[in-house]
Design an enzyme around this catalytic site. Structure first.
Site, PDB file in Angstrom:
ATOM      1  N   ALA A 236       0.865  -1.166   0.000  1.00  0.00           N
ATOM      2  CA  ALA A 236       0.000   0.000   0.000  1.00  0.00           C
ATOM      3  C   ALA A 236       0.911   1.229   0.000  1.00  0.00           C
ATOM      4  O   ALA A 236       2.061   1.160   0.439  1.00  0.00           O
ATOM      5  CB  ALA A 236      -0.875  -0.013   1.236  1.00  0.00           C
TER       6      ALA A 236
ATOM      7  N   GLU B 231      -1.171  -8.968  -0.584  1.00  0.00           N
ATOM      8  CA  GLU B 231      -2.604  -9.181  -0.327  1.00  0.00           C
ATOM      9  C   GLU B 231      -3.396  -9.168  -1.635  1.00  0.00           C
ATOM     10  O   GLU B 231      -4.325  -9.961  -1.822  1.00  0.00           O
ATOM     11  CB  GLU B 231      -3.125  -8.107   0.633  1.00  0.00           C
ATOM     12  CG  GLU B 231      -2.572  -8.327   2.034  1.00  0.00           C
ATOM     13  CD  GLU B 231      -2.967  -7.249   3.018  1.00  0.00           C
ATOM     14  OE1 GLU B 231      -2.714  -6.066   2.726  1.00  0.00           O
ATOM     15  OE2 GLU B 231      -3.504  -7.587   4.088  1.00  0.00           O
TER      16      GLU B 231
ATOM     17  N   GLY C 251       0.405  -4.841   0.957  1.00  0.00           N
ATOM     18  CA  GLY C 251      -0.835  -4.813   0.180  1.00  0.00           C
ATOM     19  C   GLY C 251      -0.673  -5.452  -1.200  1.00  0.00           C
ATOM     20  O   GLY C 251      -1.639  -5.963  -1.777  1.00  0.00           O
TER      21      GLY C 251
ATOM     22  N   GLU D 153       4.954  -5.211   6.974  1.00  0.00           N
ATOM     23  CA  GLU D 153       4.228  -4.226   7.798  1.00  0.00           C
ATOM     24  C   GLU D 153       4.783  -4.132   9.205  1.00  0.00           C
ATOM     25  O   GLU D 153       4.779  -3.071   9.832  1.00  0.00           O
ATOM     26  CB  GLU D 153       2.733  -4.592   7.877  1.00  0.00           C
ATOM     27  CG  GLU D 153       1.933  -4.243   6.637  1.00  0.00           C
ATOM     28  CD  GLU D 153       1.906  -5.351   5.611  1.00  0.00           C
ATOM     29  OE1 GLU D 153       2.795  -6.235   5.641  1.00  0.00           O
ATOM     30  OE2 GLU D 153       0.999  -5.348   4.760  1.00  0.00           O
TER      31      GLU D 153
HETATM   32  C1  HXC Z   1       5.158   4.293  -1.270  1.00  0.00           C
HETATM   33  C2  HXC Z   1       6.966   3.240  -2.188  1.00  0.00           C
HETATM   34  C3  HXC Z   1       6.550   2.001  -1.647  1.00  0.00           C
HETATM   35  C4  HXC Z   1       5.349   1.986  -0.885  1.00  0.00           C
HETATM   36  C5  HXC Z   1       8.372   1.673  -2.731  1.00  0.00           C
HETATM   37  N1  HXC Z   1       8.092   2.980  -2.847  1.00  0.00           N
HETATM   38  N2  HXC Z   1       7.446   1.061  -2.000  1.00  0.00           N
HETATM   39  N3  HXC Z   1       6.265   4.352  -1.993  1.00  0.00           N
HETATM   40  N4  HXC Z   1       4.689   3.154  -0.715  1.00  0.00           N
HETATM   41  N5  HXC Z   1       4.851   0.869  -0.353  1.00  0.00           N
HETATM   42  C6  HXC Z   1       8.873   3.997  -3.574  1.00  0.00           C
HETATM   43  C7  HXC Z   1      10.129   4.399  -2.842  1.00  0.00           C
HETATM   44  O1  HXC Z   1       9.851   5.367  -1.863  1.00  0.00           O
HETATM   45  C8  HXC Z   1      10.957   4.960  -3.976  1.00  0.00           C
HETATM   46  O2  HXC Z   1      10.497   6.254  -4.287  1.00  0.00           O
HETATM   47  C9  HXC Z   1      10.599   4.062  -5.156  1.00  0.00           C
HETATM   48  O3  HXC Z   1       9.338   3.448  -4.795  1.00  0.00           O
HETATM   49  C10 HXC Z   1      11.598   2.959  -5.397  1.00  0.00           C
HETATM   50  O4  HXC Z   1      11.821   2.264  -4.185  1.00  0.00           O
HETATM   51  P1  HXC Z   1      13.266   2.070  -3.531  1.00  0.00           P
HETATM   52  O5  HXC Z   1      13.058   1.882  -2.068  1.00  0.00           O
HETATM   53  O6  HXC Z   1      14.193   3.160  -3.936  1.00  0.00           O
HETATM   54  O7  HXC Z   1      13.720   0.715  -4.229  1.00  0.00           O
HETATM   55  P2  HXC Z   1      14.637  -0.439  -3.618  1.00  0.00           P
HETATM   56  O8  HXC Z   1      15.826   0.162  -2.910  1.00  0.00           O
HETATM   57  O9  HXC Z   1      14.878  -1.408  -4.721  1.00  0.00           O
HETATM   58  O10 HXC Z   1      13.756  -1.131  -2.496  1.00  0.00           O
HETATM   59  C11 HXC Z   1      12.593  -1.808  -2.879  1.00  0.00           C
HETATM   60  C12 HXC Z   1      11.741  -2.146  -1.612  1.00  0.00           C
HETATM   61  C13 HXC Z   1      11.488  -0.849  -0.815  1.00  0.00           C
HETATM   62  C14 HXC Z   1      12.512  -3.152  -0.744  1.00  0.00           C
HETATM   63  C15 HXC Z   1      10.459  -2.803  -2.087  1.00  0.00           C
HETATM   64  O11 HXC Z   1      10.969   0.153  -1.714  1.00  0.00           O
HETATM   65  C16 HXC Z   1      10.508  -1.015   0.291  1.00  0.00           C
HETATM   66  O12 HXC Z   1      10.846  -1.511   1.356  1.00  0.00           O
HETATM   67  N6  HXC Z   1       9.264  -0.554   0.087  1.00  0.00           N
HETATM   68  C17 HXC Z   1       8.240  -0.596   1.093  1.00  0.00           C
HETATM   69  C18 HXC Z   1       7.700  -1.983   1.255  1.00  0.00           C
HETATM   70  C19 HXC Z   1       6.635  -2.068   2.336  1.00  0.00           C
HETATM   71  O13 HXC Z   1       6.916  -1.741   3.500  1.00  0.00           O
HETATM   72  N7  HXC Z   1       5.423  -2.436   1.952  1.00  0.00           N
HETATM   73  C20 HXC Z   1       4.311  -2.512   2.904  1.00  0.00           C
HETATM   74  C21 HXC Z   1       3.582  -1.209   2.956  1.00  0.00           C
HETATM   75  S1  HXC Z   1       2.339  -1.224   4.174  1.00  0.00           S
HETATM   76  P3  HXC Z   1      11.535   7.476  -4.519  1.00  0.00           P
HETATM   77  O14 HXC Z   1      10.651   8.659  -4.727  1.00  0.00           O
HETATM   78  O15 HXC Z   1      12.396   7.526  -3.297  1.00  0.00           O
HETATM   79  O16 HXC Z   1      12.303   7.071  -5.743  1.00  0.00           O
HETATM   80  C22 HXC Z   1       1.077  -2.078   3.483  1.00  0.00           C
HETATM   81  C23 HXC Z   1      -0.133  -2.207   4.326  1.00  0.00           C
HETATM   82  C24 HXC Z   1      -1.258  -2.848   3.591  1.00  0.00           C
HETATM   83  O17 HXC Z   1       1.154  -2.540   2.391  1.00  0.00           O
HETATM   84  C25 HXC Z   1      -2.540  -2.511   4.232  1.00  0.00           C
HETATM   85  C26 HXC Z   1      -3.740  -2.983   3.416  1.00  0.00           C
HETATM   86  C27 HXC Z   1      -3.837  -2.458   2.024  1.00  0.00           C
END
Ligand code: HXC
Length: 259
Positions: free
Chosen positions: A67, A113, A110, A133
């Site tokens: 998400a 999911e 998400g 998460e």
């Molecule tokens: C917003 C995101 C994002 C996310 C990545 N990006 N995931 N933005 N929400 N979930 C953005 C980064 O900020 C970055 O933007 C660009 O995408 C590229 O990501 P990087 O981090 O630079 O890439 P990398 O180093 O290869 O790392 C990839 C990654 C990392 C390991 C997937 O991006 C990451 O940890 N993302 C978050 C994963 C996460 O925590 N997901 C769960 C979210 S909570 P910029 O502008 O800096 O280039 C959730 C709750 C669900 O999903 C609830 C129900 C729907």
């Protein structure tokens, strides 16, 4: 047919409805409008007789990395409650046509999911699933703790949810999370081929099989058996049942029309 959406691409090709998540710069992070668009495209496919199978894929380095964290970082509990945050997700789970997910790269939070909302999953060998998460001080909210646990059992679900550890495509095969693994370069091609095969089956059989299998996930055996039996009976009022059995007797391929 091609629809223009902001966060996804949707099109109909033959009897397949295709949706591609399209925010590659943020690894297809799922914001609320994206969920609404996915739902709108799927509900359109649901009503379109031409579409027999829906294929959902990502664009770029990910299926979806979760998400959109930026969108929800300042939310509070009452925002979610008043917005009824997951209403579109609930409707996604009511789509009756089969949904096949093609997963490349990250399917996290998400994104995982959303993949678990699909009926079948094909993943590229670089696919990585997981629920990070816990690292953000939250937990899955769109069915992750429930669907993953029903799929793989408590032991691994608890481990993966507690640690946020990523699951490789190889492990995902081993635990029955995905149906097939392919080389990344041929993921979409292989998924479309697989989808075509299902699209050629009798649509009403597929529809009632989906409904019956999903019932098995939740219902006690006797309730599920009863449900299956009624669906079995129901198929004998279709033209496709007559056609399928006649074609067998006449030693030819059936021509199913979904009626
Ligand atoms: C917003 C995101 C994002 C996310 C990545 N990006 N995931 N933005 N929400 N979930 C953005 C980064 O900020 C970055 O933007 C660009 O995408 C590229 O990501 P990087 O981090 O630079 O890439 P990398 O180093 O290869 O790392 C990839 C990654 C990392 C390991 C997937 O991006 C990451 O940890 N993302 C978050 C994963 C996460 O925590 N997901 C769960 C979210 S909570 P910029 O502008 O800096 O280039 C959730 C709750 C669900 O999903 C609830 C129900 C729907």
């Amino acid at each position: 047919m091609t629809n223009s959406y902001e966060y996804i691409e949707a099109s109909i090709n033959g009897n397949l409805g295709q949706i591609t998540l399209n925010r590659p710069k943020v690894l297809n992070a799922i914001n609320r409008p994206m969920v609404s668009e996915i739902l709108s495209a799927m509900e359109g496919f649901e009503e379109n007789e031409q579409v027999r199978v829906i294929v959902l894929s990502g664009n770029g380095r990910a299926f979806a990395a979760g998400a959109d964290i930026d969108e929800m970082a300042n939310d509070n509990a009452i925002d979610f409650e008043l917005r009824n945050q997951f209403k579109d997700w609930d409707r996604l789970a009511m789509i009756k046509k089969p949904i096949i997910g093609a997963v490349q790269g990250f399917a996290l939070g998400g994104g995982f999911e959303l993949a678990l909302c699909c009926d079948l999953l094909i993943a590229a060998d670089d696919a990585e699933f997981g629920f990070p998460e816990v690292n953000l001080g939250v937990m899955p909210g769109a069915g992750g703790t429930q669907r993953l646990t029903k799929l793989v059992g408590k032991t691994k679900a608890m481990e993966w949810l507690f640690t946020g550890k990523r699951i490789s495509a190889q492990e995902a095969i081993q635990f029955g999370i995905i149906n097939r693994m392919t080389a990344k370069e041929v993921l979409l091609e292989e998924t479309l081929k697989f989808a075509e095969g299902i699209a050629n089956q009798a649509p009403l059989s597929i529809r009632l099989i989906k409904e019956s299998v999903l019932k098995a996930v939740d219902a006690p055996l006797d309730e599920g058996m009863h449900f299956e039996r009624k669906n079995f009976y129901l198929l004998f009022s279709t033209e496709d049942q007559k056609e399928g059995m006649k074609a067998f007797q006449e030693k030819r391929r059936p021509n199913f029309r979904g009626k």
